[in-house]
Design a protein around this motif. Sequence first.
Motif, mmCIF file in Angstrom:
data_model
loop_
_atom_site.group_PDB
_atom_site.id
_atom_site.type_symbol
_atom_site.label_atom_id
_atom_site.label_comp_id
_atom_site.label_asym_id
_atom_site.label_seq_id
_atom_site.Cartn_x
_atom_site.Cartn_y
_atom_site.Cartn_z
ATOM 1 N N ARG A 76 0.831 -1.202 0.000
ATOM 2 C CA ARG A 76 0.000 0.000 0.000
ATOM 3 C C ARG A 76 0.870 1.258 0.000
ATOM 4 N NH1 ARG A 76 -3.818 -0.129 4.556
ATOM 5 N NH2 ARG A 76 -4.938 -1.565 3.207
ATOM 6 N N VAL A 77 1.945 1.245 0.740
ATOM 7 C CA VAL A 77 2.856 2.393 0.778
ATOM 8 C C VAL A 77 3.400 2.676 -0.614
ATOM 9 C CG1 VAL A 77 5.101 3.179 1.623
ATOM 10 C CG2 VAL A 77 3.499 2.136 3.201
ATOM 11 N N TRP A 78 3.943 1.651 -1.277
ATOM 12 C CA TRP A 78 4.470 1.829 -2.622
ATOM 13 C C TRP A 78 3.384 2.299 -3.578
ATOM 14 C CZ3 TRP A 78 9.141 2.576 -4.264
ATOM 15 C CH2 TRP A 78 10.229 2.043 -3.587
ATOM 16 N N ALA A 79 2.207 1.695 -3.493
ATOM 17 C CA ALA A 79 1.119 2.056 -4.408
ATOM 18 C C ALA A 79 0.690 3.515 -4.221
ATOM 19 C CB ALA A 79 -0.072 1.121 -4.203
ATOM 20 N N VAL A 80 0.511 3.931 -2.991
ATOM 21 C CA VAL A 80 0.069 5.304 -2.729
ATOM 22 C C VAL A 80 1.131 6.307 -3.147
ATOM 23 C CG1 VAL A 80 -0.445 6.943 -0.873
ATOM 24 C CG2 VAL A 80 -1.557 4.716 -0.906
ATOM 25 N N LEU A 81 2.376 6.047 -2.808
ATOM 26 C CA LEU A 81 3.431 7.000 -3.115
ATOM 27 C C LEU A 81 3.676 7.130 -4.614
ATOM 28 C CD1 LEU A 81 6.006 6.327 -0.273
ATOM 29 C CD2 LEU A 81 4.275 8.107 -0.416
ATOM 30 N N LEU A 82 3.787 6.011 -5.315
ATOM 31 C CA LEU A 82 4.076 6.082 -6.744
ATOM 32 C C LEU A 82 2.859 6.526 -7.548
ATOM 33 C CD1 LEU A 82 6.406 2.995 -7.219
ATOM 34 C CD2 LEU A 82 7.011 5.395 -6.883
ATOM 35 N N ALA A 83 1.695 5.968 -7.239
ATOM 36 C CA ALA A 83 0.489 6.358 -7.978
ATOM 37 C C ALA A 83 0.103 7.802 -7.661
ATOM 38 C CB ALA A 83 -0.666 5.417 -7.650
ATOM 39 N N GLY A 84 0.227 8.192 -6.418
ATOM 40 C CA GLY A 84 -0.091 9.572 -6.038
ATOM 41 C C GLY A 84 0.856 10.565 -6.686
ATOM 42 N N GLY A 85 2.138 10.255 -6.671
ATOM 43 C CA GLY A 85 3.113 11.136 -7.314
ATOM 44 C C GLY A 85 2.885 11.235 -8.808
ATOM 45 N N ALA A 86 2.602 10.110 -9.452
ATOM 46 C CA ALA A 86 2.346 10.106 -10.894
ATOM 47 C C ALA A 86 1.063 10.864 -11.226
ATOM 48 C CB ALA A 86 2.274 8.676 -11.415
ATOM 49 N N ALA A 87 0.031 10.679 -10.421
ATOM 50 C CA ALA A 87 -1.239 11.370 -10.671
ATOM 51 C C ALA A 87 -1.078 12.886 -10.524
ATOM 52 C CB ALA A 87 -2.312 10.864 -9.718
ATOM 53 N N MET A 88 -0.355 13.316 -9.497
ATOM 54 C CA MET A 88 -0.158 14.757 -9.314
ATOM 55 C C MET A 88 0.735 15.347 -10.402
ATOM 56 S SD MET A 88 0.016 15.364 -5.207
ATOM 57 C CE MET A 88 1.116 14.022 -4.822
#
Length: 100
Positions: A76-88
């Motif tokens: 979940r940490v990896w998913a939130v950080l990478l997906a959140g960074g990419a989305a922003m």
Amino acid sequence: MAATLVSPSRVQVVSRVLAAVVGGYAFCWGLTAFGLAGLYAAGMAFHDAEHLSAMLAFLAYLAVFLWAIAARSLVRVWAVLLAGGAAMAGAASFIQSLLV
């Protein structure tokens, strides 16, 4: 009934530290880009928006770093950080394309 403590493997520790450092950096880079584009689009001066975004990203990096170390689920940490960074970062790119 006593709970048993399981010590994490070296791979888990290295992955968690990489998630905190690298994933946190990617997340905050996206946050900075999104904040800068959004604030500039809202009418703030470029350098003011840049500095405010960087200051907020610094605080966010601290929070994200600590969360990455303390969270239960490493996936979940990896998913939130990478997906959140990419989305922003994607949203920032879209905002910038509207400004040009």
